[in-house]
Design a protein around this motif. Structure first.
Motif, PDB file in Angstrom:
ATOM      1  N   ASN A 156       0.813  -1.224   0.000  1.00 18.89           N
ATOM      2  CA  ASN A 156       0.000   0.000   0.000  1.00 18.89           C
ATOM      3  C   ASN A 156       0.844   1.270   0.000  1.00 18.89           C
ATOM      4  O   ASN A 156       0.559   2.224   0.724  1.00 18.89           O
ATOM      5  CB  ASN A 156      -0.960   0.012   1.191  1.00 18.89           C
ATOM      6  CG  ASN A 156      -2.101  -0.950   0.977  1.00 18.89           C
ATOM      7  OD1 ASN A 156      -2.692  -0.983  -0.103  1.00 18.89           O
ATOM      8  ND2 ASN A 156      -2.402  -1.745   1.972  1.00 18.89           N
ATOM      9  N   THR A 157       1.904   1.278  -0.814  1.00 20.80           N
ATOM     10  CA  THR A 157       2.704   2.485  -0.971  1.00 20.80           C
ATOM     11  C   THR A 157       2.656   2.903  -2.441  1.00 20.80           C
ATOM     12  O   THR A 157       2.317   2.094  -3.314  1.00 20.80           O
ATOM     13  CB  THR A 157       4.171   2.238  -0.578  1.00 20.80           C
ATOM     14  OG1 THR A 157       4.643   1.123  -1.350  1.00 20.80           O
ATOM     15  CG2 THR A 157       4.311   1.925   0.899  1.00 20.80           C
ATOM     16  N   ILE A 158       3.026   4.173  -2.704  1.00 17.82           N
ATOM     17  CA  ILE A 158       3.050   4.638  -4.088  1.00 17.82           C
ATOM     18  C   ILE A 158       4.492   4.821  -4.554  1.00 17.82           C
ATOM     19  O   ILE A 158       5.386   5.075  -3.750  1.00 17.82           O
ATOM     20  CB  ILE A 158       2.270   5.960  -4.281  1.00 17.82           C
ATOM     21  CG1 ILE A 158       2.786   7.045  -3.328  1.00 17.82           C
ATOM     22  CG2 ILE A 158       0.788   5.753  -4.110  1.00 17.82           C
ATOM     23  CD1 ILE A 158       2.301   8.428  -3.687  1.00 17.82           C
ATOM     24  N   SER A 159       4.690   4.654  -5.853  1.00 17.29           N
ATOM     25  CA  SER A 159       6.008   4.850  -6.438  1.00 17.29           C
ATOM     26  C   SER A 159       5.802   5.116  -7.922  1.00 17.29           C
ATOM     27  O   SER A 159       4.674   5.161  -8.408  1.00 17.29           O
ATOM     28  CB  SER A 159       6.858   3.600  -6.251  1.00 17.29           C
ATOM     29  OG  SER A 159       6.314   2.548  -7.030  1.00 17.29           O
ATOM     30  N   ASN A 160       6.914   5.273  -8.653  1.00 20.58           N
ATOM     31  CA  ASN A 160       6.812   5.456 -10.100  1.00 20.58           C
ATOM     32  C   ASN A 160       6.841   4.119 -10.839  1.00 20.58           C
ATOM     33  O   ASN A 160       6.847   4.088 -12.062  1.00 20.58           O
ATOM     34  CB  ASN A 160       7.957   6.330 -10.609  1.00 20.58           C
ATOM     35  CG  ASN A 160       7.702   7.796 -10.302  1.00 20.58           C
ATOM     36  OD1 ASN A 160       6.553   8.224 -10.199  1.00 20.58           O
ATOM     37  ND2 ASN A 160       8.772   8.557 -10.145  1.00 20.58           N
ATOM     38  N   GLU A 161       6.876   3.004 -10.094  1.00 18.81           N
ATOM     39  CA  GLU A 161       7.021   1.694 -10.720  1.00 18.81           C
ATOM     40  C   GLU A 161       5.874   1.400 -11.680  1.00 18.81           C
ATOM     41  O   GLU A 161       6.082   0.943 -12.798  1.00 18.81           O
ATOM     42  CB  GLU A 161       7.084   0.609  -9.642  1.00 18.81           C
ATOM     43  CG  GLU A 161       7.310  -0.785 -10.213  1.00 18.81           C
ATOM     44  CD  GLU A 161       6.875  -1.892  -9.258  1.00 18.81           C
ATOM     45  OE1 GLU A 161       6.459  -1.605  -8.131  1.00 18.81           O
ATOM     46  OE2 GLU A 161       6.936  -3.066  -9.691  1.00 18.81           O
ATOM     47  N   LEU A 162       4.663   1.650 -11.214  1.00 20.96           N
ATOM     48  CA  LEU A 162       3.504   1.362 -12.061  1.00 20.96           C
ATOM     49  C   LEU A 162       2.562   2.565 -11.998  1.00 20.96           C
ATOM     50  O   LEU A 162       1.919   2.804 -10.973  1.00 20.96           O
ATOM     51  CB  LEU A 162       2.793   0.091 -11.568  1.00 20.96           C
ATOM     52  CG  LEU A 162       1.617  -0.394 -12.412  1.00 20.96           C
ATOM     53  CD1 LEU A 162       2.062  -0.779 -13.816  1.00 20.96           C
ATOM     54  CD2 LEU A 162       0.945  -1.594 -11.758  1.00 20.96           C
ATOM     55  N   VAL A 163       2.524   3.315 -13.074  1.00 20.79           N
ATOM     56  CA  VAL A 163       1.675   4.504 -13.148  1.00 20.79           C
ATOM     57  C   VAL A 163       0.681   4.289 -14.277  1.00 20.79           C
ATOM     58  O   VAL A 163       1.082   4.105 -15.432  1.00 20.79           O
ATOM     59  CB  VAL A 163       2.514   5.776 -13.379  1.00 20.79           C
ATOM     60  CG1 VAL A 163       1.618   6.986 -13.576  1.00 20.79           C
ATOM     61  CG2 VAL A 163       3.464   5.998 -12.210  1.00 20.79           C
ATOM     62  N   LYS A 164      -0.585   4.245 -13.949  1.00 18.05           N
ATOM     63  CA  LYS A 164      -1.598   3.846 -14.929  1.00 18.05           C
ATOM     64  C   LYS A 164      -2.865   4.691 -14.802  1.00 18.05           C
ATOM     65  O   LYS A 164      -3.184   5.179 -13.715  1.00 18.05           O
ATOM     66  CB  LYS A 164      -2.004   2.386 -14.666  1.00 18.05           C
ATOM     67  CG  LYS A 164      -0.944   1.368 -15.020  1.00 18.05           C
ATOM     68  CD  LYS A 164      -0.991   1.076 -16.489  1.00 18.05           C
ATOM     69  CE  LYS A 164      -0.139  -0.131 -16.841  1.00 18.05           C
ATOM     70  NZ  LYS A 164      -0.098  -0.334 -18.293  1.00 18.05           N
ATOM     71  N   SER A 165      -3.581   4.789 -15.899  1.00 18.84           N
ATOM     72  CA  SER A 165      -4.902   5.399 -15.831  1.00 18.84           C
ATOM     73  C   SER A 165      -5.924   4.303 -15.480  1.00 18.84           C
ATOM     74  O   SER A 165      -5.580   3.123 -15.489  1.00 18.84           O
ATOM     75  CB  SER A 165      -5.250   6.052 -17.166  1.00 18.84           C
ATOM     76  OG  SER A 165      -5.233   5.078 -18.178  1.00 18.84           O
ATOM     77  N   GLY A 166      -7.142   4.726 -15.189  1.00 16.46           N
ATOM     78  CA  GLY A 166      -8.163   3.747 -14.827  1.00 16.46           C
ATOM     79  C   GLY A 166      -9.436   3.979 -15.621  1.00 16.46           C
ATOM     80  O   GLY A 166      -9.636   5.049 -16.206  1.00 16.46           O
ATOM     81  N   SER A 167     -10.305   2.969 -15.667  1.00 18.64           N
ATOM     82  CA  SER A 167     -11.572   3.135 -16.382  1.00 18.64           C
ATOM     83  C   SER A 167     -12.644   2.244 -15.785  1.00 18.64           C
ATOM     84  O   SER A 167     -12.354   1.221 -15.171  1.00 18.64           O
ATOM     85  CB  SER A 167     -11.385   2.792 -17.867  1.00 18.64           C
ATOM     86  OG  SER A 167     -10.998   1.454 -17.997  1.00 18.64           O
ATOM     87  N   ALA A 168     -13.881   2.645 -15.989  1.00 21.77           N
ATOM     88  CA  ALA A 168     -15.023   1.857 -15.505  1.00 21.77           C
ATOM     89  C   ALA A 168     -16.163   1.990 -16.506  1.00 21.77           C
ATOM     90  O   ALA A 168     -16.558   3.105 -16.848  1.00 21.77           O
ATOM     91  CB  ALA A 168     -15.463   2.362 -14.139  1.00 21.77           C
ATOM     92  N   TYR A 169     -16.652   0.865 -16.978  1.00 25.01           N
ATOM     93  CA  TYR A 169     -17.771   0.855 -17.927  1.00 25.01           C
ATOM     94  C   TYR A 169     -18.900   0.032 -17.337  1.00 25.01           C
ATOM     95  O   TYR A 169     -18.668  -1.020 -16.755  1.00 25.01           O
ATOM     96  CB  TYR A 169     -17.351   0.221 -19.264  1.00 25.01           C
ATOM     97  CG  TYR A 169     -16.222   0.957 -19.927  1.00 25.01           C
ATOM     98  CD1 TYR A 169     -16.486   2.035 -20.771  1.00 25.01           C
ATOM     99  CD2 TYR A 169     -14.907   0.601 -19.685  1.00 25.01           C
ATOM    100  CE1 TYR A 169     -15.452   2.734 -21.361  1.00 25.01           C
ATOM    101  CE2 TYR A 169     -13.860   1.297 -20.275  1.00 25.01           C
ATOM    102  CZ  TYR A 169     -14.144   2.359 -21.119  1.00 25.01           C
ATOM    103  OH  TYR A 169     -13.118   3.053 -21.692  1.00 25.01           O
ATOM    104  N   LEU A 170     -20.099   0.540 -17.530  1.00 23.92           N
ATOM    105  CA  LEU A 170     -21.262  -0.161 -16.998  1.00 23.92           C
ATOM    106  C   LEU A 170     -22.342  -0.150 -18.078  1.00 23.92           C
ATOM    107  O   LEU A 170     -22.620   0.895 -18.670  1.00 23.92           O
ATOM    108  CB  LEU A 170     -21.757   0.600 -15.765  1.00 23.92           C
ATOM    109  CG  LEU A 170     -22.941   0.052 -15.003  1.00 23.92           C
ATOM    110  CD1 LEU A 170     -22.518  -1.176 -14.219  1.00 23.92           C
ATOM    111  CD2 LEU A 170     -23.452   1.109 -14.025  1.00 23.92           C
ATOM    112  N   LEU A 171     -22.900  -1.316 -18.356  1.00 21.01           N
ATOM    113  CA  LEU A 171     -23.991  -1.383 -19.328  1.00 21.01           C
ATOM    114  C   LEU A 171     -25.108  -2.219 -18.721  1.00 21.01           C
ATOM    115  O   LEU A 171     -24.875  -3.335 -18.258  1.00 21.01           O
ATOM    116  CB  LEU A 171     -23.503  -2.025 -20.640  1.00 21.01           C
ATOM    117  CG  LEU A 171     -24.555  -2.143 -21.742  1.00 21.01           C
ATOM    118  CD1 LEU A 171     -24.992  -0.764 -22.226  1.00 21.01           C
ATOM    119  CD2 LEU A 171     -24.016  -2.957 -22.910  1.00 21.01           C
ATOM    120  N   ASN A 172     -26.295  -1.638 -18.714  1.00 17.64           N
ATOM    121  CA  ASN A 172     -27.427  -2.318 -18.107  1.00 17.64           C
ATOM    122  C   ASN A 172     -28.611  -2.199 -19.047  1.00 17.64           C
ATOM    123  O   ASN A 172     -28.897  -1.126 -19.567  1.00 17.64           O
ATOM    124  CB  ASN A 172     -27.732  -1.638 -16.764  1.00 17.64           C
ATOM    125  CG  ASN A 172     -29.084  -2.004 -16.210  1.00 17.64           C
ATOM    126  OD1 ASN A 172     -29.973  -1.174 -16.134  1.00 17.64           O
ATOM    127  ND2 ASN A 172     -29.258  -3.253 -15.845  1.00 17.64           N
TER     128      ASN A 172
END
Lengths: 159, 568
Positions: B256-272
């Motif tokens: 649970n720490t932050i670093s430059n090792e993995l820097v990513k964007s995020g997304s969430a899609y929902l279809l109902n």
């Protein structure tokens, strides 16, 4: 601080049943229209039964089912409407429409998705019923057991 | 602090005098006092079978007083919370002592709804932002700041918010900005049989990055998140969709720490989408989440040796519930799915970047008088849900992944279930439930892969004057973990106000004799008006306690519980 807290808790019996009216809160119904729970249920002498429920609450479904089985008969005696206020949040709110239709219930449904109304009324548990007549809260009950719908109807008739 | 308390007392006093006034002049109620009280306390005892209670203070309680005063268009309110002498087991230890928790002042007219102080809010389905309270889970992540909702017409809603998120009796160290809009287009497009609304939202989190923690971060101090949504319905058909995007940010490591090792964007899609008509309802829900951890502070706060703020659902901005059916059978709630929206590398064969999957619900009613419907009709509900890791290429060290949009990876969880409800006689109702669950515990909380089948039968007989008895028998066949379970519940309702119950679940199939435990509970509840008093004595099964798709871990314990709630 603690003592004052205890003092405040002791005061509460004074206010029980002092709830006087529905709050000025707008909720969407299943037709995507906003309804104001205070303003829009105001026909003179008509009784409005707000039944708070959720798709995951078994006693709530039993209560709405029991009312649904009797509602036509009861409406011949008293002018009243049942408004089923769903407190389902984003997890289950999409189930509301298919469930209502699947069960063949004929209630107006309001969606309290982020629990604005539930929080304003400080409702801890569902099912919870609030009966309103002439914009005043006249009867409140929480919980449901088999047969309690008869008592609810007796209350409605006596108003 | 003292001043605010004085203010509360003055409010109370004002009300008391007002209430008397209002009795005299019923027509002119101007001011209105309302709120509620809730108190949940527990006395934990040493249990010869489950073990001694190894924490401070056997008696613990969580209490809440909520008081509001409304005068015309203005409403003001406070919530005071008391965790004395400590919060209940496994609630956030940051809930400590008695203090003012939230306060607000609100102005509400036909077009404007403005709040200063603490407030709750949700944009769309909450995948980017939800501020809410759930006392059973110990969540109250209200924002402290300001909110304005503007509705220039019935078709348009605009919201703007700013503030800092509540954590314990304090606020998090970041600034949250939000904007949300919703447009109801049906009238504008002159639709007659269909309905259309669209919405768009923005959430920004600004958290300064201390150079001592991370030099030259590969991401901005301001994280931006955008979402769009659409709601459409035509006659019996409806469709809702939501797409959300979160800008580049550090993904948390296993520590649970932050670093430059993995820097990513995020997304969430929902279809109902779904189809409903009288007697039939079909609903399909599909969701894909990638790297959607969105916290008010990037690095979770360390609370003790084993827990961070994440374990207490603290400092979380968005709401990402597990999308499965909420069962009411005790045994069906042992293996409960939690949404896997985070990046988490548990091992070389356990690299997760999110989840994808869906669920289908079908509700059908066999009509009265048909062969399957009988005299009273028969109701059937089927629910099928399956959730998977995202497919793609993963590298363990240094961490990297490249996911595919469609398809599925390792399976986390499935739940296939059917529920049949039938009224046999006027005073006899029955329910039948069959549930099959697949749970890869190793990918989620560590442990076995479990296949479980649960059968549950329920019967309710009712008598005169609201007397009734409910009996439920359940059994779970499980091929791993704690093995087979059996359970039973008897509930007796004396009348509309008083109920009692006794229930027990027993993992008789555990491998070792010492692991076999009865988790019995006995209790009752008395309800009057808006008040409820409940008592319980029994054993709490250790594990996840889930409400509304969000879970909290509770160690097993034994004790007496007293709950009281009322509203006024």
């Amino acid at each position: 601080m603690k003592n004052i807290f205890v003092f405040l808790i002791c005061l509460t019996p004074l206010f029980i049943n002092a709830q006087s009216q529905m709050p000025n809160v707008r909720l969407k119904n299943l037709d995507n229209d906003y309804k104001n729970v205070y303003e829009d249920y105001n026909k003179k002498d008509k009784v409005y039964v707000f039944s708070f429920w959720a798709t995951w609450c078994a006693p709530c479904l039993s209560e709405l089912e029991s009312i649904s089985e009797n509602i036509e008969e009861w409406k011949e005696e008293v002018d009243f409407d049942v408004i089923a206020v769903s407190v389902d949040d984003a997890r289950t709110v999409k189930r509301v429409k298919p469930l209502i239709n699947g069960k063949d219930w004929d209630y107006e449904v309001l969606l309290d998705t982020n629990q604005e109304l539930k929080r304003t009324l400080q409702i801890s548990n569902v099912p919870h019923v609030i009966v309103v007549k002439n914009k005043k809260v006249v009867y409140v009950h929480n919980g449901y057991v088999e047969g309690a719908e008869e008592e609810l109807f007796e209350e409605i008739k006596s108003l | 602090m003292r001043k605010i308390l004085l203010f509360v007392i003055v409010l109370v006093a004002t009300f008391t005098s007002n209430a008397q006034d209002s009795i005299q002049k019923k027509e002119k109620i101007k001011g209105r006092f309302f709120g509620g009280v809730e108190s949940n306390s527990q006395y934990y005892i040493d249990d010869s079978k489950l073990g001694d209670f190894n924490y401070d203070n056997h008696f613990r309680s969580n209490s809440y007083i909520n008081a509001n005063y409304n005068y015309g268009k203005f409403t003001a309110g406070v919530q005071v919370e008391a965790y004395e002498p400590n919060a209940l087991l496994n609630y956030n230890p940051k809930f400590e002592g008695t203090n003012l928790a939230t306060y607000y002042l609100n102005y509400k007219s036909d077009k404007i709804d403005a709040t200063a102080g603490y407030f709750y809010e949700q944009f769309g389905s909450g995948l980017l932002l939800r501020f809410w309270e759930d006392r059973a889970l110990g969540i109250n992540n209200a924002l402290r700041g300001g909110k304005i909702i503007y509705r220039p017409t019935n078709e348009i809603t605009l919201k703007a918010i700013y503030g800092q998120q509540r954590t314990g009796f304090d606020v998090a160290n970041s600034d949250i900005f939000g904007f949300d809009s919703e447009f109801y287009l049906t009238d504008w497009l002159n639709f007659e049989t269909s309905d259309l609304s669209v919405g768009a939202s923005y959430v920004g989190r600004y958290e300064k990055i201390d150079e001592a923690d991370l030099e030259n971060p590969d991401f901005n101090e301001l994280t931006n998140a955008f979402g769009v949504r659409v709601n459409y319905s035509q006659n019996s058909f409806y469709l809702n969709g939501e797409a959300n995007f979160k800008s580049k940010d550090a993904a948390l490591s296993l520590q649970n720490t932050i670093s430059n090792e993995l820097v990513k964007s995020g997304s969430a899609y929902l279809l109902n989408f779904g189809y409903t008509k009288s007697g039939l309802g079909v609903d399909v829900m599909l969701r894909r989440l990638e790297n959607m951890t969105f916290l008010s502070e990037r690095e979770p706060e360390r609370i003790d040796a084993n827990n961070t703020s994440l374990n207490y659902n603290d400092k979380i901005l968005n709401y990402v519930p597990g999308l499965t059916k909420q069962h009411h059978s005790n045994l069906a709630n042992i293996y409960v799915y939690q949404a896997q929206y985070q990046v988490s590398y548990l091992g070389e064969d356990k690299m997760k970047s999110g989840e994808t999957g869906g669920q289908i619900d079908v509700y059908y009613r066999f009509k009265k008088g048909t062969s399957l419907g009988g005299k009273y009709g028969t109701r059937v509900a089927v629910n099928l849900a399956s959730w998977y890791n995202l497919p793609g290429k993963y590298r363990y060290f240094p961490r990297e992944y490249d996911t595919e949009f469609f398809g599925v990876g390792q399976r986390y969880f499935s739940d296939y279930n059917i529920e049949i409800k039938k009224r046999i006689k006027k005073n006899w109702r029955t329910g039948f439930y069959y549930i099959h669950q697949y749970y890869d515990k190793s990918l989620i909380e560590g442990g076995d892969v479990v296949n479980a089948d649960i059968l549950s039968l329920e019967s309710t007989w009712s008598f005169q004057n609201s007397k009734s008895i409910r009996v439920e028998m359940e059994h779970m066949w499980a091929d791993a973990d704690r093995g087979n379970w059996a359970g039973g519940t008897v509930e007796y309702n004396f009348n509309n106000s008083l109920s009692m119950y006794v229930w027990d679940i027993y993992n008789y199939g555990a491998h070792y004799e010492t692991d076999k435990n009865h988790y019995y509970n006995i209790g009752g509840a008395y309800r009057f008006g808006a008040s409820r008093l409940a008592v319980n004595f029994g054993r709490q099964r250790g594990g996840l306690v889930c409400v509304g798709g969000v879970c909290r871990y509770v160690p097993q314990n034994t004790g007496f519980t007293l709950n009281f709630s009322t509203s006024f």
